[in-house]
Write an enzyme that holds these catalytic residues in place. Structure first.
Site, PDB file in Angstrom:
ATOM      1  CG  ASP A  50      -2.056   0.992   1.098  1.00 23.39           C
ATOM      2  OD1 ASP A  50      -2.623   1.375   2.132  1.00 23.39           O
ATOM      3  OD2 ASP A  50      -2.358   1.412  -0.045  1.00 23.39           O
TER       4      ASP A  50
ATOM      5  CG  ASP B 297      -5.362  -0.235  -1.321  1.00 23.96           C
ATOM      6  OD1 ASP B 297      -5.247   0.851  -0.742  1.00 23.96           O
ATOM      7  OD2 ASP B 297      -6.436  -0.610  -1.855  1.00 23.96           O
ATOM      8  CG  ASN B 298      -4.408   2.125  -3.657  1.00 27.34           C
ATOM      9  OD1 ASN B 298      -3.564   2.046  -2.763  1.00 27.34           O
ATOM     10  ND2 ASN B 298      -5.604   2.640  -3.448  1.00 27.34           N
TER      11      ASN B 298
ATOM     12  CE  LYS C 247      -0.725   3.439  -4.052  1.00 27.71           C
ATOM     13  NZ  LYS C 247      -0.741   2.636  -2.813  1.00 27.71           N
TER      14      LYS C 247
ATOM     15  CD  GLU D 138      -8.479   4.636  -0.352  1.00 28.13           C
ATOM     16  OE1 GLU D 138      -8.741   3.571  -0.935  1.00 28.13           O
ATOM     17  OE2 GLU D 138      -7.353   5.109  -0.318  1.00 28.13           O
TER      18      GLU D 138
END
Ligand SMILES: Nc1ncnc2c1ncn2CCOCCNC(=O)c1cc(-c2ccc(F)cc2)cc(O)c1O
Ligand SMILES: [Mg+2]
Length: 214
Positions: free
Chosen positions: A141, A169-170, A144, A199
């Site tokens: 997380d 995540d993401n 990136k 989120e």
């Protein structure tokens, strides 16, 4: 000078959450981020998927890359069995200072080791510095553009074993296209996409669960 968002988030936790009650810490942060100020916590919707992956795995050794304010740290640590350990890496010293207090408010400091620094500097030192052989679960997380190089670095450092689960995540927003392409096409991983939302918003996002096959 004006407070920072992480400082305001910590105040909300200390005002509305009960010491030693991780669920109340999670709920206080989610309420603040949904109704007052958006913040880049994994959030309640993706957080429930994170909970189910952790609960099913029951990991002893966990690595989290990117602590921020400690929201996902609390979500994971509250589900760990006694004796299990979570090491979380945070690059930003201000975020780390807030996260330590959030984790302590939840009463989870005994399960969590927060380390300040860059993932690429600390991943090669996991064995000699923390006595870790391999991780059972890794939550990605952080930056990136570090997901892929850090995954390759963990492979090269022998930190992954047959069955280690990576949860990222993401993968849609902000997106990690190079990482997705790698884990979905590599013969060393079995990958699954959990469709969800960014989120506290209606934008699409998701989590990618990748099992290392050794
Ligand atoms: N130990 C380490 N080593 C290296 N780097 C490290 C580190 N520790 C921290 N860092 C630095 C980066 O940490 C935060 C990374 N997270 C995000 O950037 C993020 C952004 C959004 C987002 C923002 C804006 C939008 F419009 C839409 C989505 C949503 C999310 O859920 C995110 O997680
Ligand atoms: Mg995130």
């Amino acid at each position: 000078t004006r407070s920072t968002r992480p400082q305001r988030l910590l105040k909300v936790v200390q005002k509305h959450a009960t010491r030693g009650d991780p669920q109340s810490v999670i709920s206080a942060i989610d309420h603040f981020c949904r109704h007052s100020e958006w913040a880049m916590n994994v959030g309640d919707e993706k957080g429930s998927i994170l909970d189910s992956v952790v609960s099913e795995l029951n990991p002893e050794k966990v690595l989290e890359l990117g602590t921020y304010c400690g929201y996902s740290t609390v979500r994971i640590a509250r589900l760990l069995p006694p004796g299990a350990r979570l090491i979380t890496l945070e690059f930003n010293a201000d975020y780390a200072a807030i996260a330590r207090q959030v984790i302590a408010w939840a009463g989870l400091e005994d399960k969590v080791q927060l380390v300040e620094g860059a993932s690429e500097d600390w991943i090669p030192r996991m064995k000699e510095h923390f006595g870790i052989e391999t991780f059972d679960f890794v939550f990605l997380d952080h930056w990136k553009d570090r997901y892929l190089p850090d995954t390759k670095l963990m492979e090269d450092c022998g930190l992954l074993r047959k069955g280690t689960v990576l949860l990222a995540d993401n993968v849609i927003c902000p997106g990690v296209p190079d990482y997705l392409e790698y884990v979905r096409n590599s013969l060393s991983y079995k990958s699954y996409y959990f469709k969800s939302h960014l989120e506290y918003t209606k934008a699409e996002d998701g989590l990618e669960k990748s099992v290392f096959l050794g």
